[in-house]
Design an enzyme around this catalytic site. Structure first.
Site, PDB file in Angstrom:
ATOM      1  N   CYS A  63       0.820  -1.213   0.000  1.00 29.96           N
ATOM      2  CA  CYS A  63       0.000   0.000   0.000  1.00 29.96           C
ATOM      3  C   CYS A  63       0.853   1.261   0.000  1.00 29.96           C
ATOM      4  O   CYS A  63       0.500   2.255  -0.643  1.00 29.96           O
ATOM      5  CB  CYS A  63      -0.947  -0.005   1.191  1.00 29.96           C
ATOM      6  SG  CYS A  63      -0.119  -0.016   2.800  1.00 29.96           S
ATOM      7  N   HIS A 119      -1.994   0.911   7.102  1.00 32.78           N
ATOM      8  CA  HIS A 119      -2.357   1.188   5.712  1.00 32.78           C
ATOM      9  C   HIS A 119      -1.988   2.624   5.357  1.00 32.78           C
ATOM     10  O   HIS A 119      -1.860   3.488   6.233  1.00 32.78           O
ATOM     11  CB  HIS A 119      -3.865   0.970   5.528  1.00 32.78           C
ATOM     12  CG  HIS A 119      -4.307   0.912   4.103  1.00 32.78           C
ATOM     13  ND1 HIS A 119      -3.757   0.052   3.188  1.00 32.78           N
ATOM     14  CD2 HIS A 119      -5.252   1.619   3.434  1.00 32.78           C
ATOM     15  CE1 HIS A 119      -4.354   0.220   2.019  1.00 32.78           C
ATOM     16  NE2 HIS A 119      -5.261   1.173   2.146  1.00 32.78           N
ATOM     17  N   ASP A 160      -8.080   5.410  -2.796  1.00 38.77           N
ATOM     18  CA  ASP A 160      -7.208   4.342  -2.329  1.00 38.77           C
ATOM     19  C   ASP A 160      -6.823   3.455  -3.504  1.00 38.77           C
ATOM     20  O   ASP A 160      -7.621   2.643  -3.972  1.00 38.77           O
ATOM     21  CB  ASP A 160      -7.933   3.517  -1.260  1.00 38.77           C
ATOM     22  CG  ASP A 160      -6.997   2.534  -0.561  1.00 38.77           C
ATOM     23  OD1 ASP A 160      -5.840   2.404  -0.989  1.00 38.77           O
ATOM     24  OD2 ASP A 160      -7.428   1.906   0.421  1.00 38.77           O
TER      25      ASP A 160
END
Length: 687
Positions: A425, A469, A485
Site C-alpha cells: 500500500c 495502511h 485508495d
C-alpha cells in the site's frame, strides 16, 4: 561501673543471625524469576542473564557447591554491572531505565543474602518489584503472574518461620487462600468506592525506544514490515452497529513532504515537556453516533479516528485536517471517545502556501512518472477525470498487491508504475500522490489503519499492526479533500476482508510469526480461544485498569441520590468499617469454636490469663517459651514450672508423633492441669 556498662552493652547486642533454610530460599528464588517474566521483553538480555546467574550462584552456595563472594569480588561485580548499565543507557534516564537499575540492585542483593534478616530485606524488595511491573504491563494475565509471584514469596516467608512444621506447605497454601478470601471484599469495596483522585504529579514513561507501530515518516518498505506483526494497535466499541469494512479508515498522520525516497511531515510534531496522557476518557454511556477507542501504548502523540469525527472526551484535542492528538505521548494504554459528525466539505480554497505544500516534489527524479502525469493532464478535462483514469489503470493493468515487493532503490515511482508493477500500500499511495502532484492536483499521503477484526460477540473491533495502511487524499475545488485508495483498485479484497485474503495466493501473511494465533485463521478453535482471551483482557482494561475518576462518578451516578466526591469518601469509610467488623466478628467466633474443640488451647489461654492476673505483662504473639521466660524473670520457681508447661505444649503440637491436635491425649491434659495448679501456687508464694 565501666565494666558493668560494657557487660550490659554486650548483652544488648544482637547475636548472630540464623542462616536461611534451603526450602525458604528456593521459594524466594522462584518468586523472583516469576516476577521477572513481565519484563522479559523490556530488559536487555545481559541483565536477564545476570539475574539468573546471581540467583543461581546464591542457590549453589546454599547446597555447598560454591562459596559466596567476598567484599572485593562483590565490588568488582557491582562496578562491572553499573558500567554496562551506563553504556547501555547512554545518558537516557527515564522511568524505564530507572526500573532496569532497580533490577540490577535486586540481582546484586542475592550475593549478600546470608541470614534471616537479609531474607526479610530481599522479600520486601521483591514485593516492590511486583508493583514496578505494573508500570509496564497491566493486562489481566500479567496481573495474575504478579499475584502468583507474590504468593510464592509469602509461602517462602512461612517456610522461613516454620521450616520443620509437618505439612507446612499444604497448611501455608490454605492459610494464604483464607487470608485472600477474607481481604477480597475489602479490596473490592475500596476499589469501587474509594474516591479516585488525580495524581499530584505525572511521571513520563516515554523511553525513546522503538515500538511496533506507524511512525512520522514512510518509506515503501516500512508499512509492509508492520504487516508481519500481529500486535494489537487499538480496540474500538461503537454505540451502534459496526461500520462496514470499506469505511474503516483510521486516520492518524498526514505525510506531505517527499525527498525522492521517503515521505514525511511538512512540520514535524513539536516536542512537549514530560507528562502523562490522561488515561480515562469515559464520559458515560455511548451515544448512537459515538465510539470509544482503547489504544495500546504507542509512545506517540497521534490518536486514530474515522473521517468526519469530533472529540467527546477531553484527553484528545482536534488538530488540522480532521486529525486528533494527545497532549503528551501515549506511553500507557489510553481510552478516548469520539463521535461521528456530519461531513462538511471544505468551502475555503487552498492558500498559495498550502498549494505549494501539497504540490511539492523534488526537482529531479522519476522522469517517466512526470511525463505520464503530463500525458494524463492533456488527455482529461478535469481533475476528477484524471483521478478516475489513474485508478482505472491500476484496475485494468496487471498490478499486484504483495508483501514481497522487489527492491526499487532508484526512481522508485518509475520502477513501480512501469516495470515491477508489484508493491504494497505504501508503494501505491506514494506513487499515486507523486503522479497527482506532477499533474498539478494537490495531494497528500494519509497513514493509519484500515479494517479491523470483530471481537468475541461482535461487540467491538480489534485493529492490529498488520492493518496498517496508507492511502491518498486529493484536493478538488468543488469537493475539498477526497479519499482515493489505489490499493482498493488493485486488491479490493484487502479493503473488504483484510490482509489475509489479499495475500492468500502468495502465502506471506505472518509468515515469520509462528506463535501468533492470527496466523492460523483457518483453525476455528484457535481463533475462538484468541478472541475470548482478548475480550476478557479488553473488559479488564476498560473496567479495572481504566476505572478512573470520571468512570467512577458515572457508576456512582446510577446510585440513588446525588453522590459527591465527599459523600463517596464517607460511604467508603463506612463500608470498609462494616466489612472489618464483620470479619472481626467471624474471626472471634471461629476462635471461640477452635478453643471449644481444642482442650489444650483452652488450657494455654487459661495459663496466659493466670500469668496476666499475677501482674506479669505479656505481648500478643509470644511463643510459649517466651511467656515462660517472662515468668522466670519474676519468679524462678514459677518460671521452671512455666518452662515445663511450654515444653509440654510444644511437644503436643510439634513433637512429630501421631497426636490428635484437637482433642489432645488424656495424659497431656492431666499433666498441663497439674502444672497450672503448681504455677498458680508458685506465683502466690512469690507475691
Amino acid at each position: 561501673m565501666k565494666r558493668l556498662a560494657r557487660s550490659r552493652h554486650r548483652r544488648q547486642e544482637p547475636g548472630p543471625q540464623p542462616p536461611v533454610p534451603g526450602p525458604a530460599l528456593l521459594w524466594l528464588i522462584a518468586g523472583f524469576w516469576v516476577l521477572l517474566t513481565p519484563q522479559w521483553d523490556r530488559l536487555p538480555l545481559w541483565l536477564l542473564a545476570t539475574c539468573v546467574v546471581l540467583a543461581g550462584w546464591r542457590w549453589l552456595s546454599q547446597v555447598g557447591r560454591v562459596r559466596l563472594p567476598g567484599l572485593g569480588v562483590k565490588s568488582l561485580i557491582m562496578v562491572a554491572l553499573i558500567a554496562t548499565y551506563g553504556i547501555t543507557v547512554n545518558g537516557h534516564f527515564t522511568v524505564d531505565t530507572a526500573a532496569s537499575f532497580f533490577v540490577i540492585a535486586v540481582a546484586l542483593k542475592w550475593l549478600e543474602t546470608r541470614s534471616e534478616r537479609d531474607y526479610y530485606v530481599l522479600f520486601f524488595i521483591l514485593v516492590y518489584l511486583s508493583t514496578v511491573n505494573f508500570l509496564f504491563e497491566q493486562g489481566i494475565l500479567w496481573t495474575l503472574v504478579n499475584l502468583g509471584g507474590v504468593l510464592l514469596l509469602l509461602i517462602g516467608l512461612q517456610v522461613l518461620n516454620a521450616p520443620d512444621l509437618p505439612h507446612a506447605l499444604r497448611q501455608g497454601w490454605r492459610r494464604l487462600g483464607g487470608m485472600f478470601l477474607k481481604s477480597l471484599p475489602v479490596v473490592v469495596l475500596l476499589f469501587l468506592f474509594f474516591p479516585r483522585l488525580e495524581p499530584l504529579w505525572s511521571v513520563p514513561l516515554v523511553t525513546g525506544t522503538a515500538r511496533t507501530g506507524i511512525s512520522d515518516t514512510m518509506a515503501p518498505g516500512d508499512i509492509s514490515s508492520l504487516a508481519q506483526s500481529s500486535e494489537r494497535a487499538f480496540r474500538v466499541s461503537f454505540g451502534s452497529e459496526l461500520p462496514p469494512s470499506d469505511q474503516r479508515y483510521w486516520r492518524g498522520l498526514i505525510l506531505d513532504r517527499f525527498d525522492g525516497d521517503r515521505w514525511s511531515q511538512w512540520q514535524p510534531t513539536p516536542q512537549r515537556a514530560p507528562g502523562r496522557v490522561l488515561a480515562d476518557g469515559g464520559v458515560g454511556e455511548l451515544g448512537p453516533d459515538e465510539y470509544d477507542v482503547l489504544m495500546d501504548p504507542s509512545g506517540r502523540r497521534w490518536a486514530f479516528s474515522l473521517e468526519n469525527s469530533r472529540a467527546v472526551s477531553d484527553n484528545v484535542i482536534a488538530g488540522d485536517w480532521g486529525l486528533f492528538r494527545f497532549r503528551r505521548p501515549a506511553d500507557t494504554p489510553v481510552r478516548y471517545r469520539l463521535a461521528m459528525a456530519d461531513p462538511k466539505p471544505d468551502q475555503q480554497p487552498l492558500t498559495e502556501l498550502q498549494k505549494r505544500r501539497f504540490l511539492q516534489l523534488p526537482t529531479t527524479g522519476n522522469p517517466r512518472a512526470r511525463a505520464f502525469a503530463g500525458e494524463l493532464r492533456r488527455q482529461t478535462r478535469s481533475s476528477q477525470e484524471l483521478i478516475d483514469r489513474l485508478l482505472m489503470r491500476f484496475r485494468d493493468q496487471p498490478y499486484f498487491y504483495t508483501l514481497r515487493p522487489p527492491a526499487m532503490p532508484v526512481n522508485g515511482v518509475d520502477t513501480l508504475l512501469f516495470e515491477a508493477m508489484r508493491g504494497f500500500c505504501a508503494h501505491y499511495a506514494g506513487a499515486t500522490t507523486f503522479v497527482l502532484r506532477a499533474a498539478g492536483i494537490p495531494a497528500r499521503v494519509v497513514v493509519g489503519y484500515q479494517g479491523g477484526q470483530a471481537g468475541a460477540g461482535g461487540d467491538y473491533l480489534i485493529v492490529r499492526q498488520y492493518d496498517a495502511h496508507a492511502w491518498v487524499e486529493a484536493w478538488l475545488p468543488d469537493s475539498g479533500w477526497i479519499r482515493l485508495d489505489p490499493t482498493a483498485a488493485i486488491a479490493p479484497s484487502r479493503i473488504q476482508s483484510g490482509l489475509r485474503d489479499a495475500v492468500a495466493a502468495e502465502g506471506s501473511f505472518l509468515e515469520n510469526s509462528w506463535t501468533s494465533p492470527q496466523r492460523y485463521g483457518d483453525v476455528a478453535l484457535i481463533q475462538w480461544a484468541s478472541l475470548q482471551l482478548d475480550k476478557l483482557n479488553y473488559q479488564w482494561q476498560r473496567w479495572v485498569v481504566g476505572y478512573q475518576g470520571q468512570t467512577q462518578m458515572n457508576l456512582m451516578s446510577r446510585l440513588p441520590g446525588n453522590i459527591s466526591l465527599t459523600d463517596l469518601g464517607y460511604l467508603t469509610a463506612g463500608l470498609v468499617a462494616l466489612v472489618l467488623l464483620l470479619i472481626g466478628g467471624v474471626t472471634a467466633w471461629r476462635q471461640r469454636r477452635l478453643l471449644a474443640r481444642d482442650p489444650v488451647a483452652r488450657l494455654v489461654a487459661r495459663w496466659r490469663r493466670d500469668i496476666g492476673r499475677a501482674g506479669i505483662g505479656l505481648q500478643d504473639g509470644q511463643t510459649p517459651f517466651q511467656v515462660a521466660d517472662a515468668v522466670a524473670r519474676h519468679s524462678p520457681q514459677a518460671g521452671a514450672i512455666a518452662r515445663d508447661f511450654a515444653r509440654t505444649v510444644n511437644n503436643h503440637y510439634y513433637g512429630g508423633h501421631d497426636t490428635d491436635a484437637h482433642n489432645g491425649s488424656r495424659q497431656t491434659l492431666m499433666r498441663l492441669k497439674r502444672l497450672l495448679q503448681s504455677q498458680k501456687q508458685a506465683l502466690k508464694l512469690s507475691g
